[in-house]
Motif scaffolding. Structure first.
Motif, mmCIF file in Angstrom:
data_model
loop_
_atom_site.group_PDB
_atom_site.id
_atom_site.type_symbol
_atom_site.label_atom_id
_atom_site.label_comp_id
_atom_site.label_asym_id
_atom_site.label_seq_id
_atom_site.Cartn_x
_atom_site.Cartn_y
_atom_site.Cartn_z
ATOM 1 N N LYS A 29 9.275 67.126 12.680
ATOM 2 C CA LYS A 29 9.338 68.276 11.772
ATOM 3 C C LYS A 29 9.195 69.573 12.559
ATOM 4 O O LYS A 29 8.393 69.655 13.504
ATOM 5 C CB LYS A 29 8.219 68.211 10.724
ATOM 6 C CG LYS A 29 8.223 66.973 9.881
ATOM 7 C CD LYS A 29 9.186 67.127 8.752
ATOM 8 C CE LYS A 29 9.059 65.936 7.812
ATOM 9 N NZ LYS A 29 10.253 65.737 7.035
ATOM 10 N N GLU A 31 7.806 72.200 11.543
ATOM 11 C CA GLU A 31 6.435 72.673 11.351
ATOM 12 C C GLU A 31 5.477 72.046 12.355
ATOM 13 O O GLU A 31 4.559 72.704 12.841
ATOM 14 C CB GLU A 31 5.956 72.337 9.932
ATOM 15 C CG GLU A 31 6.617 73.148 8.854
ATOM 16 C CD GLU A 31 6.158 72.735 7.455
ATOM 17 O OE1 GLU A 31 5.298 71.832 7.334
ATOM 18 O OE2 GLU A 31 6.664 73.341 6.504
ATOM 19 N N ALA A 34 6.019 73.746 15.672
ATOM 20 C CA ALA A 34 5.433 75.092 15.607
ATOM 21 C C ALA A 34 3.919 75.040 15.732
ATOM 22 O O ALA A 34 3.324 75.828 16.476
ATOM 23 C CB ALA A 34 5.845 75.772 14.303
ATOM 24 N N GLU A 35 3.314 74.100 15.050
ATOM 25 C CA GLU A 35 1.854 73.981 15.089
ATOM 26 C C GLU A 35 1.364 73.535 16.466
ATOM 27 O O GLU A 35 0.436 74.118 17.021
ATOM 28 C CB GLU A 35 1.390 72.991 14.026
ATOM 29 C CG GLU A 35 -0.114 72.932 13.885
ATOM 30 C CD GLU A 35 -0.529 72.023 12.746
ATOM 31 O OE1 GLU A 35 -1.392 71.145 12.982
ATOM 32 O OE2 GLU A 35 0.005 72.194 11.643
ATOM 33 N N LYS A 41 6.237 79.796 12.539
ATOM 34 C CA LYS A 41 7.134 78.837 11.869
ATOM 35 C C LYS A 41 8.530 79.394 11.628
ATOM 36 O O LYS A 41 9.522 78.708 11.869
ATOM 37 C CB LYS A 41 6.525 78.365 10.554
ATOM 38 C CG LYS A 41 5.342 77.458 10.747
ATOM 39 C CD LYS A 41 4.734 77.037 9.429
ATOM 40 C CE LYS A 41 3.459 76.240 9.694
ATOM 41 N NZ LYS A 41 2.772 75.885 8.471
ATOM 42 N N LYS A 42 8.640 80.615 11.152
ATOM 43 C CA LYS A 42 9.957 81.197 10.871
ATOM 44 C C LYS A 42 10.754 81.357 12.160
ATOM 45 O O LYS A 42 11.959 81.094 12.199
ATOM 46 C CB LYS A 42 9.789 82.538 10.146
ATOM 47 C CG LYS A 42 11.067 83.097 9.629
ATOM 48 C CD LYS A 42 11.638 82.220 8.532
ATOM 49 C CE LYS A 42 12.901 82.833 7.970
ATOM 50 N NZ LYS A 42 13.653 81.920 7.139
ATOM 51 N N GLU A 45 12.086 77.961 13.180
ATOM 52 C CA GLU A 45 13.259 77.561 12.396
ATOM 53 C C GLU A 45 14.531 78.179 12.955
ATOM 54 O O GLU A 45 15.556 77.505 13.079
ATOM 55 C CB GLU A 45 13.082 77.980 10.933
ATOM 56 C CG GLU A 45 12.024 77.213 10.188
ATOM 57 C CD GLU A 45 11.753 77.796 8.807
ATOM 58 O OE1 GLU A 45 12.575 78.605 8.304
ATOM 59 O OE2 GLU A 45 10.711 77.448 8.226
#
Length: 154
Positions: A29, A31, A34-35, A41-42, A45
């Motif tokens: 994912k 997310e 990103a984490e 997060k944006k 993407e």
């Protein structure tokens, strides 16, 4: 060379995907990437979309979806990733170095920019995602970093 946040994040994200492919854990994912890598997060993407457009990653929507590398990690170079999110490795005011014209005392500057690009390529086109994940950089790269001078900020 200034490495943008976009480039740094793209390299970190693809390294995560390469690591996941070694573990054969399936799609990851956005997310989660990103984490793990502390990427907004944006922003993540948008980077993943660029990497998908360039054919470096694939994506699947849905609950069991996510991202994965489109090719084996040993076939994807850092240079390819950088070009996917930023464009050419080295340009001069937005132009290819070989197209920039200089006169007078600065005439040989074009050759300097060509040499800079060649050196960037010598490193970035020879380091793959597999090299990063396996922790084994090419000897030419480790030779460069073994010099104490390489570690000194000028």
């Amino acid at each position: 060379m200034q490495v943008s946040a976009r480039t740094d994040y793209a390299l970190k994200a693809t390294a995560e995907l390469a690591y996941a492919s070694v573990r054969e854990s399936g799609p990851v994912k956005g997310e989660a990437i990103a984490e793990t890598q502390k990427i907004p997060k944006k922003f993540m993407e948008n980077i993943l979309l660029d990497l998908k457009r360039s054919g470096i990653v694939r994506a699947q929507r849905g609950a069991s979806g996510g991202y994965w590398l489109a090719r084996p990690a040993q076939e994807i170079t850092l240079a390819e990733i950088i070009r996917a999110v930023e464009g050419p490795l080295a340009d001069v005011r937005g132009e290819w170095p070989e197209l920039v014209e200089y006169t007078g005392a600065a005439e040989r500057l074009r050759e300097v920019w060509i040499a800079v690009r060649a050196n960037l390529r010598a490193v970035l086109e020879n380091v793959t995602l597999a090299d990063l994940v396996e922790g084994e950089l090419p000897e030419a790269v480790t030779n460069l970093t073994s010099s104490p001078e390489a570690w000194i900020h000028h």
